[in-house]
Scaffold this active site. Structure first.
Site, PDB file in Angstrom:
ATOM      1  N   CYS A   2       7.136   2.763  -4.920  1.00 17.47           N
ATOM      2  CA  CYS A   2       8.060   2.647  -6.386  1.00 17.47           C
ATOM      3  C   CYS A   2       7.373   1.561  -7.277  1.00 17.47           C
ATOM      4  CB  CYS A   2       9.353   2.088  -6.340  1.00 17.47           C
ATOM      5  SG  CYS A   2      10.281   3.120  -4.997  1.00 17.47           S
ATOM      6  N   ARG A  27       0.547   2.398  -6.553  1.00 17.94           N
ATOM      7  CA  ARG A  27       1.641   1.930  -5.646  1.00 17.94           C
ATOM      8  C   ARG A  27       1.886   3.051  -4.908  1.00 17.94           C
ATOM      9  NH1 ARG A  27       3.721  -3.013  -7.077  1.00 17.94           N
ATOM     10  NH2 ARG A  27       5.555  -2.667  -6.310  1.00 17.94           N
ATOM     11  N   TRP A  76       8.989   6.514  -4.713  1.00 15.70           N
ATOM     12  CA  TRP A  76       8.512   6.787  -3.349  1.00 15.70           C
ATOM     13  C   TRP A  76       9.655   6.947  -2.346  1.00 15.70           C
ATOM     14  CZ3 TRP A  76       7.739   4.430   1.396  1.00 15.70           C
ATOM     15  CH2 TRP A  76       6.602   4.823   2.168  1.00 15.70           C
ATOM     16  N   ASN A 102      13.771  -0.346  -7.275  1.00  9.60           N
ATOM     17  CA  ASN A 102      12.805  -0.351  -6.284  1.00  9.60           C
ATOM     18  C   ASN A 102      13.810  -1.039  -5.034  1.00  9.60           C
ATOM     19  OD1 ASN A 102      10.604   0.376  -7.483  1.00  9.60           O
ATOM     20  ND2 ASN A 102       9.314  -1.638  -7.379  1.00  9.60           N
ATOM     21  N   GLY A 103      13.030  -0.747  -3.777  1.00 11.01           N
ATOM     22  CA  GLY A 103      13.703  -1.290  -2.693  1.00 11.01           C
ATOM     23  C   GLY A 103      14.770  -0.333  -1.713  1.00 11.01           C
ATOM     24  N   GLU A 483     -10.294  -2.557  11.750  1.00  9.92           N
ATOM     25  CA  GLU A 483     -10.425  -2.393  10.160  1.00  9.92           C
ATOM     26  C   GLU A 483     -11.137  -1.249   9.864  1.00  9.92           C
ATOM     27  OE1 GLU A 483      -8.591  -3.462   7.944  1.00  9.92           O
ATOM     28  OE2 GLU A 483      -9.551  -2.982   6.172  1.00  9.92           O
ATOM     29  N   LYS A 487      -9.555   1.899   7.653  1.00  9.70           N
ATOM     30  CA  LYS A 487      -9.910   2.286   6.558  1.00  9.70           C
ATOM     31  C   LYS A 487     -10.415   3.921   6.587  1.00  9.70           C
ATOM     32  CE  LYS A 487      -9.238  -0.064   4.546  1.00  9.70           C
ATOM     33  NZ  LYS A 487      -8.600  -1.159   4.351  1.00  9.70           N
ATOM     34  N   GLU A 490      -6.993   6.116   6.893  1.00 12.62           N
ATOM     35  CA  GLU A 490      -6.206   6.294   5.901  1.00 12.62           C
ATOM     36  C   GLU A 490      -6.610   7.004   4.565  1.00 12.62           C
ATOM     37  OE1 GLU A 490      -4.965   2.412   4.204  1.00 12.62           O
ATOM     38  OE2 GLU A 490      -6.913   1.428   4.569  1.00 12.62           O
ATOM     39  N   HIS A 506     -10.900   2.297  30.474  1.00 15.03           N
ATOM     40  CA  HIS A 506      -9.648   2.301  31.230  1.00 15.03           C
ATOM     41  C   HIS A 506      -8.679   3.381  30.551  1.00 15.03           C
ATOM     42  CE1 HIS A 506     -10.611  -1.454  33.270  1.00 15.03           C
ATOM     43  NE2 HIS A 506     -11.363  -1.519  32.204  1.00 15.03           N
ATOM     44  N   LYS A 605       0.822   1.064  -1.985  1.00 18.98           N
ATOM     45  CA  LYS A 605       0.078  -0.280  -1.889  1.00 18.98           C
ATOM     46  C   LYS A 605       0.768  -1.380  -1.526  1.00 18.98           C
ATOM     47  CE  LYS A 605      -3.505  -2.774  -3.030  1.00 18.98           C
ATOM     48  NZ  LYS A 605      -4.555  -2.638  -1.879  1.00 18.98           N
TER      49      LYS A 605
HETATM   50  C1  F6R Z   1      -4.976  -0.661   4.615  1.00 24.90           C
HETATM   51  C2  F6R Z   1      -4.063  -1.672   3.788  1.00 24.90           C
HETATM   52  C3  F6R Z   1      -2.800  -2.342   4.334  1.00 24.90           C
HETATM   53  C4  F6R Z   1      -2.387  -3.596   3.943  1.00 24.90           C
HETATM   54  C5  F6R Z   1      -1.064  -3.898   4.620  1.00 24.90           C
HETATM   55  C6  F6R Z   1      -0.351  -5.428   4.221  1.00 24.90           C
HETATM   56  O1  F6R Z   1      -5.997  -0.430   3.693  1.00 24.90           O
HETATM   57  O2  F6R Z   1      -4.133  -1.920   2.528  1.00 24.90           O
HETATM   58  O3  F6R Z   1      -2.616  -2.090   5.805  1.00 24.90           O
HETATM   59  O4  F6R Z   1      -3.245  -4.468   4.387  1.00 24.90           O
HETATM   60  O5  F6R Z   1       0.177  -2.899   4.165  1.00 24.90           O
HETATM   61  O6  F6R Z   1      -0.354  -5.412   2.633  1.00 24.90           O
HETATM   62  P1  F6R Z   1      -0.222  -6.968   2.294  1.00 24.90           P
HETATM   63  O7  F6R Z   1      -1.703  -7.449   2.477  1.00 24.90           O
HETATM   64  O8  F6R Z   1      -0.123  -6.551   0.771  1.00 24.90           O
HETATM   65  O9  F6R Z   1       0.880  -7.554   2.790  1.00 24.90           O
END
Ligand code: F6R
Length: 610
Positions: A2, A27, A76, A102-103, A483, A487, A490, A506, A605
């Site tokens: 949002c 976002r 969102w 928002n929220g 990681e 990446k 997602e 396993h 985001k």
């Molecule tokens: C993946 C990504 C998310 C954030 C997670 C934490 O690419 O960006 O996994 O790392 O949502 O977000 P922050 O760092 O803002 O607490």
């Protein structure tokens, strides 16, 4: 997750609102809307499902809505499907009060029932309509716009950033926040409201970070702040040091690619934040050598990539500083009842607003533990509530998939580990210097890797039809794999898993089929042979294997489809280099598959709800 914007000034509000919303698109959202107080004294509301362009077209880029005071929103969906009806702004029956939010209002069902008993009807499934009508209820009761908002805040449970306009106050926007980000900008008599700085950076760099449960009243000529008792309170004006360009694509096709390329600069800036006169100086962070010397242990919490950076930090810190370190998902930590022993709790977060990380921080503080935030966004909730703050210097990160903020978190983690090791005397001064010199040279090594991005692009085009991709490694290589795999999944939507190489057999190895792609990350000299054996096991089941390995290190000749070399660095820092080909691989696959790279489906985001 949002986005909120607001404007009051001399310009036509709608184009400013649309512009601000476009800067918050990253976002994540599924619908959008704006409300403007028109010159006839009424409130015009226009909403649209889908992309912001649909809304913009409906109001001819904002020209169709007249008025200089307005609020806007990208939604969102949480309560109710994405639809025009559920989109914000929401209003009362008379259309004299309008709000964006928002929220999540956690007790919205109970409040809705109460309002229904008082004769209210509801046209949407949203908690925001409930919030709006609750403000309406208190406004009718007290006939005071500030009191209506403070009563709302006293009655509501959950998180919110709420902006409200009243027809009776045509030149004013009211706002309040709790655990959901909100900033206010001012410039030459104009006032701006937004969820995040990029939305208003084009207009001003003078920003207020609104405190939790602080009410803001935006008018032409300035902003006033109040507490819940409606006493006026002071708030500090902060100057943003980065400019609008930092939040633009700067000639790159996507923010993600731009941010990947910013990593050499980000690593340097984060390093220089605490590297002064040849040594690590944590005075800006606020952490004294005494705390670091005597701390009994460290608990690191975070979500997603921040958690993955924490995993690397765990390996590196334990190895260098010989301090017990535990890394936990913030969403688990907050609901656990851990045994504590005076640990330092480190919360890692790019946004500084992630609901689970913020809750974990608060729970650590309640247990009497000292907290350190490794955060990117200045003035964010986590930064403000932690005892100490290490600001990563990534600058604004717009792409939903993090790259440069993750890299900055890794560097912050290395610096903390070296500092701990040095004050506790677990490494020699010579080795400390070697490590710092090595960190200094990381940016040019990342830059060198980026120059060879075409090699990854080619491999991505050869493997774009893969249905499953595995990443395996040991030690920090395993942390790097987790990681890399996140990446990939997602943004490319390809199924992927990361495994500690020794764990594969396993159970999970049963998923390996003819043609499954398995990446091995092989940067830890003592563990290479072991991981290669595990990769050979997958080859025997038909897997196509590729390796990411340190250049110059001879790998057993087992028939890798491709080997991507990374420059040599100290074993503790290899994740910073191994991450680059994995980020690029995910990026190119996403592009090749025609996905919305910067705004992957279902993702936001900044995850400010649980
Ligand atoms: C993946 C990504 C998310 C954030 C997670 C934490 O690419 O960006 O996994 O790392 O949502 O977000 P922050 O760092 O803002 O607490």
């Amino acid at each position: 997750m949002c986005g909120i914007v607001g404007y009051i000034g001399k310009k036509q509000a709608a184009p400013v609102l649309l512009d601000g919303l476009s800067k918050l698109e990253y976002r994540g959202y599924d619908s959008a809307g704006v409300a403007v107080l028109n010159p006839a004294g009424g409130i015009d509301i226009v909403k649209a499902k889908g992309r912001l362009k649909v809304l913009s077209d409906a109001i001819d880029g904002g020209k169709k809505l007249k008025g200089t005071c307005g609020i806007g929103h990208t939604r969102w969906a949480t309560h109710g499907e994405p639809s025009e009806n559920n989109a914000h702004p929401h209003c009362n029956d008379e259309k004299t009060i309008v709000a964006v939010h928002n929220g999540i209002i956690e007790n919205y069902a109970e409040l809705k029932a109460k309002l229904i008993r008082r004769g209210y009807g509801f046209y949407s499934q949203t908690d925001t309509e409930v919030a709006t009508k609750l403000v309406d209820y208190y406004y009718k009761k007290y006939n005071d716009p500030l009191q209506a908002i403070s009563q709302f805040a006293l009655r509501v449970r959950g998180s919110y950033a709420l902006a409200v306009m009243y027809k009776d106050f045509p030149e004013t926007v009211f706002a309040i926040r709790k655990d959901s980000p909100m900033i206010i900008g001012v410039e030459k008599g104009e006032s701006f409201l937004a969820s995040d700085v990029p939305a208003i950076l084009k207009y001003t760099k003078n920003v207020y970070y609104v405190d939790n449960l602080q009410i803001a009243k935006l008018e032409i000529g300035g902003v006033k702040f109040y507490n819940l008792d409606r006493d006026e309170v002071k708030n500090e004006l902060v100057e943003i040091t980065w400019d609008a360009e930092a939040a633009e694509k700067g000639g790159y096709e996507h923010f993600m690619l731009k941010e990947i390329h910013e990593q050499p600069r980000v690593i340097t800036d984060t390093f220089n934040y605490v590297y002064k006169n040849g040594e690590i100086d944590f005075s800006e962070v606020g952490l004294s050598d005494g705390i670091l010397k005597y701390v009994k242990g460290i608990v690191i919490v975070g979500c997603g990539s921040a958690y993955h950076a924490g995993m690397v930090m765990q390996y590196v810190t334990e190895d260098l500083a010989r301090v017990p370190v535990r890394v936990e998902l913030a969403s688990e930590y907050r609901y656990r009842n851990p045994v504590t022993n005076g640990e330092l709790v480190i919360v890692i977060s790019q946004s500084g607003e992630t609901a689970d990380s913020l809750a974990a921080l608060r729970s650590a503080k309640e247990k009497g533990l000292k907290t350190l935030a490794i955060v990117n966004v200045l003035g964010s909730s986590i930064a403000r509530e932690a005892d100490f703050v290490f600001y990563t210097k990534a600058g604004p990160e717009i792409s939903v998939a993090t790259t440069k903020a993750y890299s900055a978190q890794l560097v912050a983690g290395y610096l903390l580990a070296i500092k701990l090791a040095s004050v506790r005397g677990t490494i020699t001064q010579d080795y400390c210097k070697t490590l710092l010199d090595e960190l200094c040279s990381l940016p040019e090594k990342v830059a060198a890797l980026l120059e060879n991005k075409h090699l990854i692009q080619k491999f991505a085009s050869e493997t774009m039809d893969k249905k499953d991709v595995f990443f395996v490694g040991r030690g920090t290589d395993y942390a790097a794999c987790i990681e890399g795999s996140l990446k990939l999944k997602e943004i490319s939507y390809i199924h992927s898993e990361a495994y500690a190489a020794g764990e594969l057999k396993h159970g999970t190895i049963s998923l390996i089929e003819n043609g499954t792609l398995v990446f091995g990350v092989l940067t830890q000299p003592d563990l290479i042979e072991k991981t290669v054996s595990n990769l050979v096991e997958t080859q025997s089941r038909g897997a196509l294997t590729a390796a990411i390995a340190t250049e110059g290190v001879k790998l057993p000749d087992v028939g890798f489809e491709k080997v991507f070399s990374i420059p040599h660095t100290d074993v503790h820092f290899t994740t910073s280099l191994a991450a680059i080909p994995m980020q690029l691989f995910a990026y190119y696959l996403s592009v090749l598959r025609g996905n919305d790279v910067d705004k992957p489906r279902n993702l936001a985001k900044s995850v400010t709800v649980e």
